[in-house]
Enzyme design. Sequence first.
Site, PDB file in Angstrom:
ATOM      1  N   LYS A 106       0.878  -1.177   0.000  1.00 30.92           N
ATOM      2  CA  LYS A 106       0.000   0.000   0.000  1.00 30.92           C
ATOM      3  C   LYS A 106       0.911   1.222   0.000  1.00 30.92           C
ATOM      4  O   LYS A 106       1.742   1.393   0.894  1.00 30.92           O
ATOM      5  CB  LYS A 106      -0.882  -0.013   1.252  1.00 30.92           C
ATOM      6  CG  LYS A 106      -1.686   1.268   1.493  1.00 30.92           C
ATOM      7  CD  LYS A 106      -2.964   1.270   0.690  1.00 30.92           C
ATOM      8  CE  LYS A 106      -3.881   2.432   1.088  1.00 30.92           C
ATOM      9  NZ  LYS A 106      -4.591   2.185   2.373  1.00 30.92           N
ATOM     10  N   SER A 112       1.253   5.667  -1.351  1.00 33.20           N
ATOM     11  CA  SER A 112       0.523   6.868  -1.732  1.00 33.20           C
ATOM     12  C   SER A 112       0.412   6.953  -3.249  1.00 33.20           C
ATOM     13  O   SER A 112       1.362   6.617  -3.976  1.00 33.20           O
ATOM     14  CB  SER A 112       1.250   8.125  -1.232  1.00 33.20           C
ATOM     15  OG  SER A 112       1.338   8.143   0.171  1.00 33.20           O
ATOM     16  N   THR A 163       0.076  11.731  -0.998  1.00 34.42           N
ATOM     17  CA  THR A 163      -0.954  12.402  -1.777  1.00 34.42           C
ATOM     18  C   THR A 163      -1.410  13.661  -1.060  1.00 34.42           C
ATOM     19  O   THR A 163      -1.707  14.675  -1.692  1.00 34.42           O
ATOM     20  CB  THR A 163      -2.143  11.459  -2.004  1.00 34.42           C
ATOM     21  OG1 THR A 163      -1.668  10.241  -2.572  1.00 34.42           O
ATOM     22  CG2 THR A 163      -3.172  12.078  -2.931  1.00 34.42           C
ATOM     23  N   ALA A 164      -1.478  13.605   0.261  1.00 36.69           N
ATOM     24  CA  ALA A 164      -1.900  14.769   1.037  1.00 36.69           C
ATOM     25  C   ALA A 164      -0.987  15.967   0.757  1.00 36.69           C
ATOM     26  O   ALA A 164      -1.462  17.092   0.523  1.00 36.69           O
ATOM     27  CB  ALA A 164      -1.891  14.434   2.528  1.00 36.69           C
ATOM     28  N   HIS A 218      -6.081  10.329   7.751  1.00 36.45           N
ATOM     29  CA  HIS A 218      -6.611   9.207   8.516  1.00 36.45           C
ATOM     30  C   HIS A 218      -7.670   9.678   9.523  1.00 36.45           C
ATOM     31  O   HIS A 218      -8.444  10.582   9.259  1.00 36.45           O
ATOM     32  CB  HIS A 218      -5.488   8.446   9.218  1.00 36.45           C
ATOM     33  CG  HIS A 218      -4.446   7.891   8.298  1.00 36.45           C
ATOM     34  ND1 HIS A 218      -4.734   7.410   7.044  1.00 36.45           N
ATOM     35  CD2 HIS A 218      -3.104   7.730   8.463  1.00 36.45           C
ATOM     36  CE1 HIS A 218      -3.625   6.974   6.479  1.00 36.45           C
ATOM     37  NE2 HIS A 218      -2.625   7.170   7.306  1.00 36.45           N
TER      38      HIS A 218
END
Length: 291
Positions: free
Chosen positions: A56, A58, A110-111, A154
Site C-alpha cells: 500500500k 501513496s 498524496t496529502a 486518517h
Amino acid sequence: MREPLSMAYSPCPNDTFVFHAWTHGLLADAPEVTVTHADIDVTNGLAGSDRFDVLKISYAALPEFLGRFALVPCGGALGRGCGPLLIARPGPGVEGLAGATVAVPSERSTAYLLLRLWAAGAVPGGLGRIVVMPFHEIMPAVRDGAADAGLIIHESRFTYHEYGLRELVDLGRFWEADTGLPIPLGAIVARRDLGARRLAGIATAIRASVRHAWDNPADSRDYVREHAQEMAPEVMAQHIDLYVNPFTADLGVEGLAAVRALLDRAATTGACPTVPRGALTFPATEPSGAL
C-alpha cells in the site's frame, strides 16, 4: 510449492478491515501471504526495494514505481469527502499561511501533493518551512506551537477538535470542486514480474476480502482494534465507513480517471514524473482504454 506473497500495509482501520479475511486464511483458494504493518511513509520507501510483492503506497508516489509495480484496481483508498485537512490553532485564516511552518506526514504523500496544488493558487508567496513527522504527532505539534499549521490524514479528521484546532481548508473538497472527481489517496501495487496469472489472483483475493469484511464485520473487529491502539471504537467505525467504499472493491472508470487526473496535474507542476499512457492498466485484464 510457491513461497507466500509478502505484503506491507498500514495498521490503519481501513487497511486491517479490508485485508483481514485474506491475511487470516478465511478465503478459499486465495494465495498465502505474510504481512508487515508500516505507516504509509515507510511503505512508500519500501517500494524502492525488493522486499515486498504487494504494497500500500501513496498515489503521489506511484509514478516513481510504475516500472516495477502494477496498480491493482482494488483494495486502496479513494473516495469523496475523505481528503486531508489543513488545520491550525485559532487565529488568522488562510491569509496567515504565507511563510508558515507546516507539519506534514510525508513529502511523498498524496496529502502533501494536494497541499502543493492548492497552495500554488491560494497562498501568495508560498508556504514556508515544511516539517515531516508521523501523522499522529502533527496535531500535538500544532497545538503546542511547534508548527503553525498541520496537514492531517486518517482518523485525525475526526479528532482535531479535541486539540482545540480548527480547519483551514479541506483539500479533498478543493480537489472535488476543481475536478468533479473523487480523491485518490492510497494505492495497492503488486510486482509486475509476478506475471498476469498471479496478479489476477491478488486482485481476486483483495475483492473477496473486501466482500467478506462487509458481509462479516465482526470477524475483523479484534484485528482492527489491536492495530488501532488507543483509537475509540466510534472513531474506528467512522474511519472504516469513510475510507472503505465502492472504489475499494473496484476503482472502475471514474476511479482510474481520478488517478490519471491527479498524476497528470502533479507532472505538470514537476511534482512527479509523467505517467505514460497505458501505465495504469492492470496487466491481468484486457484494457478497456489506455490509462
